[in-house]
Design an enzyme around this catalytic site. Structure first.
Site, PDB file in Angstrom:
ATOM      1  N   HIS A 191       0.847  -1.191   0.000  1.00 56.46           N
ATOM      2  CA  HIS A 191       0.000   0.000   0.000  1.00 56.46           C
ATOM      3  C   HIS A 191       0.878   1.234   0.000  1.00 56.46           C
ATOM      4  O   HIS A 191       2.007   1.220   0.505  1.00 56.46           O
ATOM      5  CB  HIS A 191      -0.935   0.011   1.212  1.00 56.46           C
ATOM      6  CG  HIS A 191      -0.220  -0.138   2.525  1.00 56.46           C
ATOM      7  ND1 HIS A 191       0.210  -1.354   2.982  1.00 56.46           N
ATOM      8  CD2 HIS A 191       0.177   0.782   3.434  1.00 56.46           C
ATOM      9  CE1 HIS A 191       0.827  -1.194   4.139  1.00 56.46           C
ATOM     10  NE2 HIS A 191       0.837   0.095   4.440  1.00 56.46           N
ATOM     11  N   LEU A 192       0.335   2.302  -0.539  1.00 59.54           N
ATOM     12  CA  LEU A 192       1.018   3.582  -0.627  1.00 59.54           C
ATOM     13  C   LEU A 192       0.265   4.576   0.247  1.00 59.54           C
ATOM     14  O   LEU A 192      -0.956   4.727   0.103  1.00 59.54           O
ATOM     15  CB  LEU A 192       1.019   4.043  -2.091  1.00 59.54           C
ATOM     16  CG  LEU A 192       1.782   5.309  -2.456  1.00 59.54           C
ATOM     17  CD1 LEU A 192       3.286   5.114  -2.240  1.00 59.54           C
ATOM     18  CD2 LEU A 192       1.509   5.667  -3.925  1.00 59.54           C
TER      19      LEU A 192
HETATM   20  P1  AMP Z   1       2.127   0.434   7.269  1.00 67.76           P
HETATM   21  O1  AMP Z   1       2.657   0.714   8.657  1.00 67.76           O
HETATM   22  O2  AMP Z   1       2.853   1.138   6.179  1.00 67.76           O
HETATM   23  O3  AMP Z   1       1.986  -1.057   7.033  1.00 67.76           O
HETATM   24  O4  AMP Z   1       0.682   1.071   7.237  1.00 67.76           O
HETATM   25  C1  AMP Z   1      -0.439   0.425   7.701  1.00 67.76           C
HETATM   26  C2  AMP Z   1      -1.449   1.496   7.972  1.00 67.76           C
HETATM   27  O5  AMP Z   1      -2.728   0.890   8.035  1.00 67.76           O
HETATM   28  C3  AMP Z   1      -1.249   2.236   9.308  1.00 67.76           C
HETATM   29  O6  AMP Z   1      -1.068   3.619   9.041  1.00 67.76           O
HETATM   30  C4  AMP Z   1      -2.557   1.973  10.064  1.00 67.76           C
HETATM   31  O7  AMP Z   1      -2.997   3.095  10.787  1.00 67.76           O
HETATM   32  C5  AMP Z   1      -3.504   1.604   8.946  1.00 67.76           C
HETATM   33  N1  AMP Z   1      -4.611   0.741   9.291  1.00 67.76           N
HETATM   34  C6  AMP Z   1      -4.564  -0.407  10.001  1.00 67.76           C
HETATM   35  N2  AMP Z   1      -5.788  -0.959  10.087  1.00 67.76           N
HETATM   36  C7  AMP Z   1      -6.625  -0.143   9.398  1.00 67.76           C
HETATM   37  C8  AMP Z   1      -8.012  -0.163   9.121  1.00 67.76           C
HETATM   38  N3  AMP Z   1      -8.823  -1.150   9.564  1.00 67.76           N
HETATM   39  N4  AMP Z   1      -8.546   0.845   8.393  1.00 67.76           N
HETATM   40  C9  AMP Z   1      -7.764   1.846   7.949  1.00 67.76           C
HETATM   41  N5  AMP Z   1      -6.436   1.913   8.168  1.00 67.76           N
HETATM   42  C10 AMP Z   1      -5.874   0.939   8.896  1.00 67.76           C
END
Ligand code: AMP
Length: 114
Positions: free
Chosen positions: A100-101
């Site tokens: 994801h970005l």
């Molecule tokens: P990363 O640390 O780059 O893997 O980013 C994962 C992101 O997903 C984090 O910024 C979290 O806050 C976000 N995240 C986790 N669970 C959810 C969710 N259910 N809905 C929206 N964002 C989420």
């Protein structure tokens, strides 16, 4: 293949605030926003990390960047500026292992990042 929270969001098994969706991508509001605008641009194909991407993903990765640019314009942060972040594995801060970005905007970001 590992099933992540983003796979469940893509399948609409758990709710999310969807900012954009097409057949290849979904963009949602981050649940823990780090800026006034904080979207996650998620390819529907489950590529766990950028390390798992290959030549076959060239088009998808290009489309992801262009979608980020278009969403930045749509949400009105293109002129002032925005930041794109793609975390890879543990040292990179990746917590969800579905590529994801992050699109962050609406405030100023320092460099180098803290
Ligand atoms: P990363 O640390 O780059 O893997 O980013 C994962 C992101 O997903 C984090 O910024 C979290 O806050 C976000 N995240 C986790 N669970 C959810 C969710 N259910 N809905 C929206 N964002 C989420």
């Amino acid at each position: 293949m590992d099933d992540t929270i983003f796979d469940k969001i893509i399948r609409k098994e758990i709710p999310a605030k969807i900012a954009y969706e097409d057949n290849k991508f979904i963009a949602i509001n981050d649940v823990n926003p780090q800026a006034p605008l904080h979207l996650l641009i998620i390819p529907k194909e489950n590529i766990p990390t950028l390390n798992d991407a290959s030549d076959s993903h060239k088009q998808l990765l290009g489309e992801m960047l262009l979608l980020a640019k278009n969403l930045a314009k749509h949400f009105g942060v293109d002129e002032k500026g925005y930041r794109l972040v793609l975390n890879v594995n543990d040292d990179g801060g990746q917590t969800v292992f579905h590529l994801h970005l992050h699109l962050l905007g609406g405030r100023e970001f320092g460099w180098p990042p803290g």
